[in-house]
Design an enzyme around this catalytic site. Structure first.
Site, PDB file in Angstrom:
ATOM      1  N   LYS A 276      24.849 -21.431 -22.462  1.00 29.28           N
ATOM      2  CA  LYS A 276      26.158 -21.723 -23.087  1.00 29.28           C
ATOM      3  C   LYS A 276      27.090 -20.529 -22.898  1.00 29.28           C
ATOM      4  CE  LYS A 276      28.305 -22.549 -27.642  1.00 29.28           C
ATOM      5  NZ  LYS A 276      28.082 -22.866 -29.070  1.00 29.28           N
ATOM      6  N   ASP A 281      34.742 -19.119 -29.734  1.00 27.31           N
ATOM      7  CA  ASP A 281      34.638 -20.415 -30.398  1.00 27.31           C
ATOM      8  C   ASP A 281      35.421 -20.398 -31.705  1.00 27.31           C
ATOM      9  OD1 ASP A 281      33.951 -22.876 -31.375  1.00 27.31           O
ATOM     10  OD2 ASP A 281      31.838 -22.382 -31.769  1.00 27.31           O
ATOM     11  N   LYS A 288      37.194 -23.327 -37.572  1.00 27.87           N
ATOM     12  CA  LYS A 288      36.280 -22.581 -38.437  1.00 27.87           C
ATOM     13  C   LYS A 288      37.065 -21.807 -39.490  1.00 27.87           C
ATOM     14  CE  LYS A 288      32.711 -21.616 -34.958  1.00 27.87           C
ATOM     15  NZ  LYS A 288      31.599 -22.324 -35.608  1.00 27.87           N
ATOM     16  N   ASP A 299      29.645 -16.129 -28.415  1.00 33.32           N
ATOM     17  CA  ASP A 299      29.166 -17.503 -28.219  1.00 33.32           C
ATOM     18  C   ASP A 299      28.824 -17.793 -26.752  1.00 33.32           C
ATOM     19  OD1 ASP A 299      28.386 -19.728 -29.651  1.00 33.32           O
ATOM     20  OD2 ASP A 299      30.314 -20.761 -29.455  1.00 33.32           O
ATOM     21  N   ASP A 358      33.978 -28.608 -33.228  1.00 34.35           N
ATOM     22  CA  ASP A 358      33.221 -27.363 -33.313  1.00 34.35           C
ATOM     23  C   ASP A 358      31.804 -27.531 -32.756  1.00 34.35           C
ATOM     24  OD1 ASP A 358      32.760 -24.733 -33.848  1.00 34.35           O
ATOM     25  OD2 ASP A 358      32.564 -24.970 -36.027  1.00 34.35           O
ATOM     26  N   GLU A 360      30.882 -27.922 -29.812  1.00 35.36           N
ATOM     27  CA  GLU A 360      31.317 -27.889 -28.420  1.00 35.36           C
ATOM     28  C   GLU A 360      30.210 -27.441 -27.470  1.00 35.36           C
ATOM     29  OE1 GLU A 360      31.556 -25.414 -30.396  1.00 35.36           O
ATOM     30  OE2 GLU A 360      30.980 -23.713 -29.137  1.00 35.36           O
ATOM     31  N   ARG A 362      27.016 -28.157 -27.265  1.00 36.72           N
ATOM     32  CA  ARG A 362      26.193 -29.249 -26.725  1.00 36.72           C
ATOM     33  C   ARG A 362      26.959 -30.057 -25.682  1.00 36.72           C
ATOM     34  NH1 ARG A 362      25.460 -31.647 -32.682  1.00 36.72           N
ATOM     35  NH2 ARG A 362      25.663 -29.422 -33.080  1.00 36.72           N
TER      36      ARG A 362
HETATM   37  N1  BES Z   1      28.737 -21.410 -31.946  1.00 35.72           N
HETATM   38  C1  BES Z   1      28.477 -22.225 -33.069  1.00 35.72           C
HETATM   39  C2  BES Z   1      27.102 -21.974 -33.679  1.00 35.72           C
HETATM   40  C3  BES Z   1      26.881 -20.640 -34.349  1.00 35.72           C
HETATM   41  C4  BES Z   1      26.986 -20.539 -35.716  1.00 35.72           C
HETATM   42  C5  BES Z   1      26.484 -19.537 -33.640  1.00 35.72           C
HETATM   43  C6  BES Z   1      26.759 -19.334 -36.334  1.00 35.72           C
HETATM   44  C7  BES Z   1      26.252 -18.334 -34.249  1.00 35.72           C
HETATM   45  C8  BES Z   1      26.376 -18.232 -35.595  1.00 35.72           C
HETATM   46  C9  BES Z   1      28.537 -23.708 -32.681  1.00 35.72           C
HETATM   47  O1  BES Z   1      29.412 -24.018 -31.661  1.00 35.72           O
HETATM   48  C10 BES Z   1      28.960 -24.458 -33.882  1.00 35.72           C
HETATM   49  O2  BES Z   1      30.076 -24.282 -34.292  1.00 35.72           O
HETATM   50  N2  BES Z   1      28.070 -25.282 -34.428  1.00 35.72           N
HETATM   51  C11 BES Z   1      28.368 -26.062 -35.579  1.00 35.72           C
HETATM   52  C12 BES Z   1      27.908 -27.484 -35.338  1.00 35.72           C
HETATM   53  C13 BES Z   1      28.376 -28.449 -36.370  1.00 35.72           C
HETATM   54  C14 BES Z   1      29.877 -28.643 -36.272  1.00 35.72           C
HETATM   55  C15 BES Z   1      27.661 -29.763 -36.169  1.00 35.72           C
HETATM   56  C16 BES Z   1      27.621 -25.456 -36.765  1.00 35.72           C
HETATM   57  O3  BES Z   1      26.493 -25.012 -36.597  1.00 35.72           O
HETATM   58  O4  BES Z   1      28.199 -25.409 -37.834  1.00 35.72           O
HETATM   59 ZN    ZN Z   2      29.911 -22.507 -30.335  1.00 33.90          ZN
HETATM   60 MN    MN Z   3      31.372 -24.412 -32.381  1.00 36.26          MN
END
Ligand code: BES
Ligand code: ZN
Ligand code: MN
Length: 508
Positions: A276, A281, A288, A299, A358, A360, A362
């Protein structure tokens, strides 16, 4: 920091009696249960100060504790000793050695030691070969050299790192094995540090284009062939998921493609590594919260791990073919950004209803994994800072593993744990797929809060074309919030050594 770090010098290896090693400091790992005579000659060289420290319990061998004293024996070239606590002998192994080497490496840097020697005790290999033990020590010493870098215009303290010599037991047949292990560990440590350097870079400096340039340089210097696809080529390939995420940003996306094709390698397996590469992000329209958002500059840690593992794979001459794929983009809430409810068509043809912009990672991995299989990968491994939920499940010290078949997941787990990237498998039971049902498209991109890391992995599995595949969620392990004796704050370089070592493991 805007330039790539200098390649560090070699770690030397010697099997001289340690008193005659030409260095300023000798480091000796010491177990909790050991008395002053555990390593012959040490106590005498310190005129009994070692025995005194053990007697008074000033030093008890507890992990990462360091006791340092003068050498009084005039016959020794080395003038200082440092005993470093190795904990209990029963729990000692390559992972303890790697961590201990980091701790002592950081300590020696702080003290401005110019030339240091590390005693690899023949009686303390903990079931490993001397090559494996030497490799772990060299990895640790190299990881300790990492400098987080700085954009401060004044007073940035780049403390010099000591020149290290590993002392293998005198007369040991395996001294050449140890030397090989050290050279290997040096490469893997250096590649981990390069990944940390990339992950530390701020989002304004490391745009997708700049990330692609630097990732390409890291890998091509080592002989990996690299191709960078621009937005037009990405569109031609129909990568609607990557393009969808990139729509909210003024910075165009890139798809970085690495190939390690050693002459004479067998046609299969072809290992496909996908990372990734979200250079920042924000969450997009599903934005966020401000608090802690600055962390999201890392990220792309999975993408950095792939690029730097490709470098190691080439430098160490892995015997199999390896393809690396890094979809790189920002996730921004611009005027043309994708919106919740939008439907995207992936390169594989499957359609996705975007519930949360968010989620993104996947999406871009979907197109990345499809492309890896399209280019001929027979085994897929993806690495991503994918879900906050994996931090809830496994914390900050253990990456989540997901995939199929179980034997391949277990292969990656074993390699990761051996490489010092602790990982643990979570299940992909079919029932969880119900959480990704969409009324309008093939599936949604989020499955709600329950089992958030598992539904993310199940989403990704839709794009693996049924190949053996493992997904490593490094959201908890890519960045250290708290300093440990063996791991400073900041980017960790997780998964570089796992991915590289995987190219040397046995495939069915
Ligand atoms: N990059 C984030 C995941 C992340 C969270 C990495 C904390 C490092 C520390 C990812 O893109 C994300 O935002 N995931 C969301 C998914 C949700 C919207 C289903 C999450 O984990 O909140
Ligand atoms: Zn992310
Ligand atoms: Mn995200």
């Amino acid at each position: 920091m805007a330039t790539t770090s200098a390649i560090p010098g070699a770690i030397r290896c010697t099997s001289l009696p340690f008193g005659s090693v030409d260095a300023d400091l000798l480091v000796i790992p010491w177990f909790e249960e050991e008395g002053p005579t555990a390593v012959a000659g040490i106590d005498a060289a310190s005129a009994g100060d070692v025995a005194r420290a053990l007697q008074s319990k000033e030093f008890v061998g507890r992990s990462y504790d360091i006791f340092s004293t003068h050498v009084t024996d005039a016959a020794w070239r080395i003038r200082r000793l440092a005993m470093v606590g190795a904990g209990k002998r029963a729990t000692f192994g390559t992972e303890t050695a790697r961590r201990l080497a980091v701790a002592v490496g950081l300590w020696a840097r702080q003290r401005r030691v110019a030339r240091a020697a590390f005693l690899m005790r023949a009686d303390a290999v903990g079931g490993a070969t001397s090559a494996q033990m030497a490799q772990a020590i060299a990895e640790g010493l190299t990881l300790a050299e990492f400098d987080g870098g700085s954009y401060k215009t004044r007073e940035h303290d780049v403390s010099a790192t000591p020149a290290w010599t590993v002392v293998a037991a005198a007369g040991e047949e395996s001294a050449s094995q140890a030397a090989e292990g050290i050279a290997r560990g040096r490469v893997l440590g250096e590649c981990s540090n390069l990944a940390r350097e990339l992950a530390n870079e701020p989002g304004n400096r490391l745009t997708p284009q700049e990330f692609a340039r630097r990732a390409a340089a890291v890998a091509s210097e080592a002989g990996v062939s690299v191709e960078i696809l621009d937005e037009t080529q990405i569109a031609k390939l129909g990568m609607g998921l990557l393009l969808g995420v990139a729509r909210g940003s003024d910075e165009p996306p890139r798809m970085i493609v690495f190939r390690h094709d050693p002459p004479g390698a067998p046609a299969t397996p072809v290992l496909g590594l996908v990372g990734k590469g979200v250079t920042f992000d924000t969450g997009g329209i599903s934005i966020k919260p401000a608090d802690g958002m600055e962390r999201m500059k890392d990220d792309m840690a999975g993408g950095a791990a792939v690029a730097c593992a490709m470098r190691a794979i080439a430098l160490l001459q892995a015997p199999i073919r390896v393809i690396g794929i890094v979809p790189a983009t920002e996730n921004m809430p611009g005027g043309r950004a994708i919106k919740p409810g939008d439907v995207l068509t992936s390169a594989s043809g499957k359609t996705v209803e975007v519930i949360n912009t968010d989620a993104e990672g996947r999406l871009i991995l979907g197109d990345g994994l499809w492309y890896a299989s399209e280019l001929g990968a027979t085994h897929l491994v993806d690495v991503a800072t994918l879900t906050g939920a994996v931090v809830v499940a496994l914390g900050k010290s253990t990456s989540g593993l997901f995939g199929t078949p179980p034997e391949f997941v277990d292969q990656v787990r074993r390699v990761a744990n051996q490489a010092g990237d602790r990982a643990w498998a979570l299940p992909l039971f079919d029932d969880y797929r119900d959480q990704l049902k969409s009324k309008i498209a093939d599936f949604t991109n989020t499955g709600g809060r329950p089992a958030g890391s598992i539904t993310a992995a199940l989403f990704i599995s839709e794009f693996t074309g049924g190949l053996p595949w493992v997904h490593m969620d490094i959201a908890g392990t890519a960045w250290a919030d708290e300093a440990k004796p063996y791991l400073p704050k900041g980017a960790t370089g997780v998964a570089v050594r796992t991915l590289a070592e995987l190219a040397f493991s046995d495939f069915e």
